[in-house]
Design a protein around this motif. Structure first.
Motif, PDB file in Angstrom:
ATOM      1  N   GLU A   1      38.577  35.073  45.853  1.00 53.69           N
ATOM      2  CA  GLU A   1      37.236  34.570  46.167  1.00 53.69           C
ATOM      3  C   GLU A   1      36.799  35.037  47.558  1.00 53.69           C
ATOM      4  O   GLU A   1      35.670  35.497  47.742  1.00 53.69           O
ATOM      5  N   MET A   2      37.700  34.940  48.520  1.00 62.75           N
ATOM      6  CA  MET A   2      37.382  35.363  49.879  1.00 62.75           C
ATOM      7  C   MET A   2      37.092  36.866  49.929  1.00 62.75           C
ATOM      8  O   MET A   2      36.127  37.312  50.556  1.00 62.75           O
ATOM      9  N   ALA A   3      37.925  37.653  49.258  1.00 67.31           N
ATOM     10  CA  ALA A   3      37.742  39.105  49.247  1.00 67.31           C
ATOM     11  C   ALA A   3      36.411  39.483  48.611  1.00 67.31           C
ATOM     12  O   ALA A   3      35.704  40.362  49.108  1.00 67.31           O
ATOM     13  N   THR A   4      36.053  38.795  47.539  1.00 64.30           N
ATOM     14  CA  THR A   4      34.793  39.061  46.865  1.00 64.30           C
ATOM     15  C   THR A   4      33.614  38.791  47.792  1.00 64.30           C
ATOM     16  O   THR A   4      32.670  39.579  47.870  1.00 64.30           O
ATOM     17  N   LYS A   5      33.679  37.691  48.533  1.00 67.54           N
ATOM     18  CA  LYS A   5      32.597  37.348  49.466  1.00 67.54           C
ATOM     19  C   LYS A   5      32.493  38.380  50.592  1.00 67.54           C
ATOM     20  O   LYS A   5      31.392  38.784  50.969  1.00 67.54           O
ATOM     21  N   VAL A   6      33.628  38.801  51.131  1.00 68.26           N
ATOM     22  CA  VAL A   6      33.623  39.789  52.216  1.00 68.26           C
ATOM     23  C   VAL A   6      33.044  41.112  51.732  1.00 68.26           C
ATOM     24  O   VAL A   6      32.171  41.706  52.389  1.00 68.26           O
ATOM     25  N   ILE A   7      33.492  41.579  50.591  1.00 69.02           N
ATOM     26  CA  ILE A   7      33.031  42.862  50.066  1.00 69.02           C
ATOM     27  C   ILE A   7      31.554  42.793  49.703  1.00 69.02           C
ATOM     28  O   ILE A   7      30.785  43.701  50.033  1.00 69.02           O
ATOM     29  N   ASP A   8      31.135  41.721  49.043  1.00 70.35           N
ATOM     30  CA  ASP A   8      29.720  41.570  48.695  1.00 70.35           C
ATOM     31  C   ASP A   8      28.846  41.537  49.948  1.00 70.35           C
ATOM     32  O   ASP A   8      27.784  42.160  49.992  1.00 70.35           O
ATOM     33  N   GLY A   9      29.290  40.819  50.969  1.00 71.43           N
ATOM     34  CA  GLY A   9      28.535  40.755  52.216  1.00 71.43           C
ATOM     35  C   GLY A   9      28.423  42.111  52.886  1.00 71.43           C
ATOM     36  O   GLY A   9      27.354  42.485  53.394  1.00 71.43           O
ATOM     37  N   TYR A  10      29.509  42.855  52.888  1.00 71.75           N
ATOM     38  CA  TYR A  10      29.507  44.190  53.495  1.00 71.75           C
ATOM     39  C   TYR A  10      28.577  45.128  52.736  1.00 71.75           C
ATOM     40  O   TYR A  10      27.794  45.864  53.331  1.00 71.75           O
ATOM     41  N   LEU A  11      28.654  45.091  51.406  1.00 75.49           N
ATOM     42  CA  LEU A  11      27.789  45.952  50.602  1.00 75.49           C
ATOM     43  C   LEU A  11      26.320  45.558  50.748  1.00 75.49           C
ATOM     44  O   LEU A  11      25.441  46.427  50.783  1.00 75.49           O
ATOM     45  N   ASP A  12      26.044  44.258  50.837  1.00 75.17           N
ATOM     46  CA  ASP A  12      24.668  43.804  51.077  1.00 75.17           C
ATOM     47  C   ASP A  12      24.159  44.336  52.409  1.00 75.17           C
ATOM     48  O   ASP A  12      23.013  44.772  52.527  1.00 75.17           O
ATOM     49  N   TYR A  13      25.006  44.305  53.434  1.00 72.31           N
ATOM     50  CA  TYR A  13      24.626  44.818  54.752  1.00 72.31           C
ATOM     51  C   TYR A  13      24.317  46.312  54.678  1.00 72.31           C
ATOM     52  O   TYR A  13      23.319  46.785  55.212  1.00 72.31           O
ATOM     53  N   LEU A  14      25.172  47.070  54.004  1.00 73.29           N
ATOM     54  CA  LEU A  14      24.970  48.513  53.899  1.00 73.29           C
ATOM     55  C   LEU A  14      23.740  48.862  53.064  1.00 73.29           C
ATOM     56  O   LEU A  14      23.137  49.918  53.263  1.00 73.29           O
ATOM     57  N   ALA A  15      23.357  47.995  52.136  1.00 70.77           N
ATOM     58  CA  ALA A  15      22.219  48.266  51.264  1.00 70.77           C
ATOM     59  C   ALA A  15      20.873  48.054  51.955  1.00 70.77           C
ATOM     60  O   ALA A  15      19.844  48.507  51.451  1.00 70.77           O
TER      61      ALA A  15
END
Length: 118
Positions: free
Chosen positions: A56-70
């Motif tokens: 769950e934590m990894a999913t949130k970190v990755i989603d947040g990073y991808l949202d930032y890059l988008a």
């Protein structure tokens, strides 16, 4: 910050895949036909509850990073950085070709850092 974020994301991705219990029991068995993956390296290390929390934590970190890059403003900031870097290299006496090569080698400052030359 990003030099820590990228390896953390890779570890988080490795933890997203459920551990292979059979592989964790005897990793040196030569009859195994499975490929070794990062998830298998951690197989059996964490309990199911901890694995779920880490996933769950990894999913949130990755989603947040991808949202930032988008975000368009993120790519504009990256482009501004690279243009400023190129211009600064030329101001310091590098030729345009040398400056371009250095910008290519430096790559994306949010990624894994400088790239080795060919």
């Amino acid at each position: 910050m990003y030099r820590v974020l990228i390896p953390s994301m890779l570890l988080a991705l490795a933890l997203l895949v459920p551990p292979n219990r059979a592989a964790a029991q005897d990793p040196l068995d030569p009859s195994r036909k499975e490929e070794t993956s990062p998830a298998n390296l951690f197989g059996g290390l964490f309990g199911d509850s901890m694995q779920a929390q880490l996933t769950e934590m990894a999913t949130k970190v990755i989603d947040g990073y991808l949202d930032y890059l988008a975000k368009p403003q993120t790519t504009k900031k990256l482009a501004t950085f690279q243009k400023n870097y190129y211009d600064a290299l030329i101001e310091q006496g590098f030729t345009k070709e040398q400056a371009f090569e250095l910008v290519l080698r430096f790559g994306n400052p949010l990624a894994d850092g400088p790239r080795a030359g060919k």
